[in-house]
Design a protein around this motif. Structure first.
Motif, mmCIF file in Angstrom:
data_model
loop_
_atom_site.group_PDB
_atom_site.id
_atom_site.type_symbol
_atom_site.label_atom_id
_atom_site.label_comp_id
_atom_site.label_asym_id
_atom_site.label_seq_id
_atom_site.Cartn_x
_atom_site.Cartn_y
_atom_site.Cartn_z
ATOM 1 N N PHE A 1 20.795 12.216 5.098
ATOM 2 C CA PHE A 1 19.907 13.371 5.118
ATOM 3 C C PHE A 1 18.807 13.170 6.155
ATOM 4 N N LYS A 2 18.392 14.280 6.748
ATOM 5 C CA LYS A 2 17.447 14.242 7.857
ATOM 6 C C LYS A 2 16.015 14.244 7.332
ATOM 7 N N ASP A 3 15.490 13.055 7.110
ATOM 8 C CA ASP A 3 14.126 12.913 6.612
ATOM 9 C C ASP A 3 13.646 11.513 6.980
ATOM 10 N N GLY A 4 12.556 11.431 7.706
ATOM 11 C CA GLY A 4 12.002 10.138 8.113
ATOM 12 C C GLY A 4 11.243 9.477 6.982
ATOM 13 N N ILE A 5 11.957 8.749 6.153
ATOM 14 C CA ILE A 5 11.356 8.163 4.948
ATOM 15 C C ILE A 5 10.891 6.729 5.156
ATOM 16 N N TYR A 6 11.287 6.108 6.263
ATOM 17 C CA TYR A 6 11.088 4.663 6.452
ATOM 18 C C TYR A 6 10.477 4.459 7.834
ATOM 19 N N SER A 7 9.341 3.785 7.893
ATOM 20 C CA SER A 7 8.647 3.568 9.159
ATOM 21 C C SER A 7 8.705 2.093 9.537
ATOM 22 N N CYS A 8 9.086 1.826 10.784
ATOM 23 C CA CYS A 8 9.184 0.424 11.200
ATOM 24 C C CYS A 8 8.916 0.275 12.688
ATOM 25 N N ILE B 1 7.138 2.703 3.787
ATOM 26 C CA ILE B 1 7.881 3.932 3.501
ATOM 27 C C ILE B 1 6.895 5.072 3.276
ATOM 28 N N ALA B 2 7.351 6.290 3.572
ATOM 29 C CA ALA B 2 6.516 7.476 3.441
ATOM 30 C C ALA B 2 6.193 7.742 1.973
ATOM 31 N N PRO B 3 5.077 8.404 1.689
ATOM 32 C CA PRO B 3 4.685 8.673 0.289
ATOM 33 C C PRO B 3 5.745 9.419 -0.514
ATOM 34 N N GLY C 1 0.814 -1.209 0.000
ATOM 35 C CA GLY C 1 0.000 0.000 0.000
ATOM 36 C C GLY C 1 0.846 1.256 0.000
ATOM 37 N N SER C 2 1.953 1.242 0.762
ATOM 38 C CA SER C 2 2.809 2.425 0.802
ATOM 39 C C SER C 2 3.548 2.629 -0.513
ATOM 40 N N LEU C 3 3.828 1.546 -1.216
ATOM 41 C CA LEU C 3 4.477 1.677 -2.525
ATOM 42 C C LEU C 3 3.513 2.238 -3.568
ATOM 43 N N LYS C 4 2.260 1.870 -3.465
ATOM 44 C CA LYS C 4 1.266 2.374 -4.427
ATOM 45 C C LYS C 4 1.010 3.866 -4.260
ATOM 46 N N THR C 5 1.309 4.421 -3.110
ATOM 47 C CA THR C 5 1.040 5.839 -2.865
ATOM 48 C C THR C 5 2.259 6.719 -3.090
ATOM 49 N N GLN C 6 3.336 6.168 -3.637
ATOM 50 C CA GLN C 6 4.535 6.962 -3.866
ATOM 51 C C GLN C 6 4.284 8.078 -4.880
ATOM 52 N N ASP C 7 4.902 9.236 -4.640
ATOM 53 C CA ASP C 7 4.774 10.338 -5.596
ATOM 54 C C ASP C 7 5.876 10.295 -6.658
ATOM 55 N N PHE C 8 6.581 9.190 -6.732
ATOM 56 C CA PHE C 8 7.610 8.928 -7.734
ATOM 57 C C PHE C 8 7.368 7.516 -8.239
ATOM 58 N N ASP C 9 7.231 7.337 -9.553
ATOM 59 C CA ASP C 9 6.793 6.026 -10.043
ATOM 60 C C ASP C 9 7.834 5.262 -10.862
ATOM 61 N N VAL D 1 11.984 5.721 11.232
ATOM 62 C CA VAL D 1 11.221 6.284 12.347
ATOM 63 C C VAL D 1 10.187 5.273 12.835
ATOM 64 N N HIS D 2 9.770 5.452 14.092
ATOM 65 C CA HIS D 2 8.649 4.691 14.622
ATOM 66 C C HIS D 2 7.350 5.233 14.021
ATOM 67 N N ALA D 3 6.263 4.534 14.256
ATOM 68 C CA ALA D 3 4.967 4.946 13.720
ATOM 69 C C ALA D 3 4.560 6.330 14.203
ATOM 70 N N ASP D 4 5.027 6.718 15.399
ATOM 71 C CA ASP D 4 4.676 8.031 15.937
ATOM 72 C C ASP D 4 5.651 9.126 15.509
ATOM 73 N N GLY D 5 6.594 8.796 14.624
ATOM 74 C CA GLY D 5 7.521 9.778 14.095
ATOM 75 C C GLY D 5 8.843 9.891 14.817
ATOM 76 N N ARG D 6 9.004 9.225 15.948
ATOM 77 C CA ARG D 6 10.276 9.267 16.663
ATOM 78 C C ARG D 6 11.366 8.559 15.858
ATOM 79 N N VAL D 7 12.532 9.174 15.802
ATOM 80 C CA VAL D 7 13.632 8.613 15.030
ATOM 81 C C VAL D 7 14.196 7.387 15.748
ATOM 82 N N ILE D 8 14.377 6.303 15.014
ATOM 83 C CA ILE D 8 14.999 5.110 15.576
ATOM 84 C C ILE D 8 16.413 5.461 16.042
#
Length: 299
Positions: free
Chosen positions: A206-213, A100-102, A27-35, A132-139
């Protein structure tokens, strides 16, 4: 979905009995803004219907998917196969129970294209965002950089950043540094290959939470100590190479040597003399008796 012959990014997923989570990643792959990407899934001997789940995803024809089944050999062997199958310029490993984030892929490509404009771009193996965790905290805790160009070795041991990261490596470089596949063992630390790459290349962090786990009970992270006990030669190889990394402090080398002997006692195929030669430290063998005591207590 047919996709382009050579997608820009290969999103790679090693899968083993996680069919109930693959839908979230899909589902997260289908919502990517890069195809311009492909999703390569190597099924490492799943028995839970992962193949049927993947067949349904492929039939939907929403994104470019390739699925490969192999006998259970371990995540590291699945990664090696994924690299062989990958057609993208960049190789991004996303575990089967993560998302992964959109904007993840577009952020990765934007950072990589900025690297390619540098005069010394050849020294870069890839780029790396945050997990990042589901709540946005950086691992592993927050970071104090926006952009940081360093080797994976310096990132961990000199700068002291902790926690898993979202590394994206040039596929051609991944192919140069395959994980060792040791007969009878099904685990090899992810960082072994990253450390080898780090001897010759840097990454753009780079400082961007792109991956959620979130780390599941029974997953690789949760059971890492037991996995190393069950695959002691791979564990010893990892810690021997860590102890020899450039730039480590004496304390860091001591920790690597301690961990070497901690798992060496589980290796029934390598002699004590061979272990002493492998760790390359004339003093570290004094930890050998303590490692046996720890083994006895653990059992």
């Amino acid at each position: 979905m047919s996709g382009k012959p050579n997608p820009y990014v290969t999103v790679f997923t090693p899968a083993y009995n996680r069919c109930g989570y693959l839908g979230l990643l899909y589902g997260s792959l289908k919502t990517q803004d890069f195809d311009d990407f492909e999703w390569v899934v190597v099924d490492d001997g799943s028995t839970d219907g992962t193949g049927e789940v993947m067949a349904r995803f492929i039939a939907e024809n929403q994104i470019n998917i390739r699925y490969h089944y192999q006998q259970n050999s371990g995540k590291h062997a699945a990664v090696n196969k994924g690299v062989q199958l990958a057609q993208g310029e960049l190789f991004f490993t996303v575990d089967s129970d993560d998302t992964i984030a959109p904007h993840a892929l577009s952020a990765i490509v934007r950072q990589w294209q900025a690297v390619l404009e540098l005069s010394d771009a050849v020294k870069y193996a890839g780029v790396c965002g945050l997990r990042v965790h589901a709540d946005g905290r950086v691992i592993g805790g927050d970071v104090d950089y926006e952009i940081l160009d360093v080797s994976p070795i310096d990132y961990r041991f000199k700068w002291g950043y902790k926690g898993d990261r979202a590394e994206v490596i040039r596929t051609s470089i991944m192919a140069q540094y395959p994980y060792p596949e040791i007969p009878g063992e099904r685990f090899c630390a992810d960082a072994l290959t990253l450390n080898r790459i780090g001897r010759n290349y840097v990454l753009r962090y780079f400082k961007d939470g792109i991956y959620s786990c979130e780390y599941l009970v029974g997953g690789i992270t949760d059971s890492s100590v037991q996995l190393r006990r069950d695959s002691p030669r791979g564990a010893c190889l990892y810690y021997a190479e860590m102890a020899a990394l450039p730039g480590l402090t004496k304390v860091q080398r001591l920790k690597a040597a301690l961990n070497y002997w901690r798992f060496a006692v589980y290796d029934k195929q390598t002699s004590f003399k061979e272990h002493r030669r492998a760790i390359g430290s004339s003093w570290s063998y004094i930890m050998y008796p303590a490692a046996w005591v720890l083994k006895f207590v653990s059992s």
